[in-house]
Design an enzyme around this catalytic site. Structure first.
Site, PDB file in Angstrom:
ATOM      1  N   SER A  41      22.548  66.695  22.135  1.00 44.75           N
ATOM      2  CA  SER A  41      21.176  67.200  22.256  1.00 44.75           C
ATOM      3  C   SER A  41      21.158  68.643  22.730  1.00 44.75           C
ATOM      4  CB  SER A  41      20.380  66.345  23.240  1.00 44.75           C
ATOM      5  OG  SER A  41      20.254  65.028  22.768  1.00 44.75           O
TER       6      SER A  41
HETATM    7  N1  SAH Z   1      22.366  61.494  24.479  1.00 40.20           N
HETATM    8  C1  SAH Z   1      23.171  62.299  23.589  1.00 40.20           C
HETATM    9  C2  SAH Z   1      22.580  62.449  22.223  1.00 40.20           C
HETATM   10  C3  SAH Z   1      22.524  61.162  21.526  1.00 40.20           C
HETATM   11  S1  SAH Z   1      22.345  61.269  19.767  1.00 40.20           S
HETATM   12  C4  SAH Z   1      23.449  63.666  24.206  1.00 40.20           C
HETATM   13  O1  SAH Z   1      23.374  63.797  25.410  1.00 40.20           O
HETATM   14  O2  SAH Z   1      23.776  64.610  23.501  1.00 40.20           O
HETATM   15  C5  SAH Z   1      21.710  59.648  19.507  1.00 40.20           C
HETATM   16  C6  SAH Z   1      22.668  58.509  19.744  1.00 40.20           C
HETATM   17  O3  SAH Z   1      21.919  57.315  19.586  1.00 40.20           O
HETATM   18  C7  SAH Z   1      23.807  58.426  18.743  1.00 40.20           C
HETATM   19  O4  SAH Z   1      25.028  58.354  19.417  1.00 40.20           O
HETATM   20  C8  SAH Z   1      23.526  57.129  17.970  1.00 40.20           C
HETATM   21  O5  SAH Z   1      24.696  56.434  17.582  1.00 40.20           O
HETATM   22  C9  SAH Z   1      22.730  56.330  18.987  1.00 40.20           C
HETATM   23  N2  SAH Z   1      21.869  55.285  18.424  1.00 40.20           N
HETATM   24  C10 SAH Z   1      21.124  55.326  17.310  1.00 40.20           C
HETATM   25  N3  SAH Z   1      20.467  54.161  17.135  1.00 40.20           N
HETATM   26  C11 SAH Z   1      20.808  53.360  18.180  1.00 40.20           C
HETATM   27  C12 SAH Z   1      20.474  52.039  18.564  1.00 40.20           C
HETATM   28  N4  SAH Z   1      19.628  51.274  17.868  1.00 40.20           N
HETATM   29  N5  SAH Z   1      21.013  51.537  19.696  1.00 40.20           N
HETATM   30  C13 SAH Z   1      21.870  52.286  20.443  1.00 40.20           C
HETATM   31  N6  SAH Z   1      22.230  53.549  20.132  1.00 40.20           N
HETATM   32  C14 SAH Z   1      21.710  54.080  19.010  1.00 40.20           C
END
Ligand code: SAH
Length: 208
Positions: free
Chosen positions: A60
């Site tokens: 992010s």
């Molecule tokens: N928090 C992270 C960014 C996350 S990107 C940071 O600090 O940079 C979004 C994440 O959500 C990805 O790793 C993806 O695999 C996960 N994701 C997507 N759908 C999901 C679901 N239904 N349950 C759990 N994780 C999920």
């Protein structure tokens, strides 16, 4: 490119863009974001932008991480937090010293494994990991004082609302790609109150 001066420049930019919490700004200064991306991208780690981390996922944007953390933790010192979408764990690392405990759920086990190691290397121990579907939350440790969702949902996930403690809050991007709104949802005793924190861009919260 990863020096204190580079990090200070990022912190100044976040201040200029409205981040007020000293605790959060301090964390942005401290957490080595270059260790959360591929070496090839390390020189861009302190730009205020999202970056690819493989498997179609992203780390992010720092401003978004700071804004979400600030909104979630306003009066929640000592909180237990449920995080959905661990990813590379940058948001987790920024938040960890500011709360009592983080329960974090990620659907890609491969990514989670690496993240678990990375956070351990950074001496972060108040995080419990679970591979699984974030739409289900993590009922075992509910209710949570705070819930942070770092992938965009088409609507507010009902099961997550149920796992929020009275007086607790959730930050979550809601809406289709290109039209996502970052929502802050507060649980009062008998109802939920929503405020919009503005437009954002996240990968989707995958269903099922
Ligand atoms: N928090 C992270 C960014 C996350 S990107 C940071 O600090 O940079 C979004 C994440 O959500 C990805 O790793 C993806 O695999 C996960 N994701 C997507 N759908 C999901 C679901 N239904 N349950 C759990 N994780 C999920």
């Amino acid at each position: 490119m990863t020096s204190a001066r580079t990090r200070d420049r990022l912190v100044q930019r976040l201040k200029d863009h409205g981040i007020r919490s000293e605790a959060v700004l301090n964390q942005i200064r401290k957490v080595p974001r270059h260790l959360f991306v591929d070496e090839a991208l390390a020189s861009r780690a302190y730009e205020d932008t999202a970056l690819p981390i493989g498997l179609g996922q992203t780390i992010s944007q720092p401003w978004v991480v700071a804004r979400m953390t600030e909104a979630l933790l306003e009066d929640l010192a000592g909180a237990t937090v449920l995080e959905i979408g661990t990813g590379c764990g940058y948001q987790t690392a920024v938040m960890a010293p500011l709360v009592k405990k983080i329960y974090t759920v990620e659907r890609l086990p491969e990514l989670m494994k690496k993240t678990r190691q990375r956070l351990r290397q950074l001496d972060i121990y108040n995080v419990q990991f679970r591979p699984g579907d974030g739409w289900e939350g993590w009922p075992k440790y509910a209710p949570y004082d705070g819930i942070i969702v770092t992938a965009a949902a088409p609507e507010l996930p009902e099961k997550l609302l149920q796992q929020l403690a009275p007086g607790g809050r959730m930050v979550i991007p809601v809406g289709p790609p290109g039209f996502q709104d970052l929502l802050l949802v507060a649980r009062r005793n008998d109802h939920f109150e929503e405020v919009s924190l503005g437009a954002v861009s996240f990968v989707p919260l995958i269903q099922g």
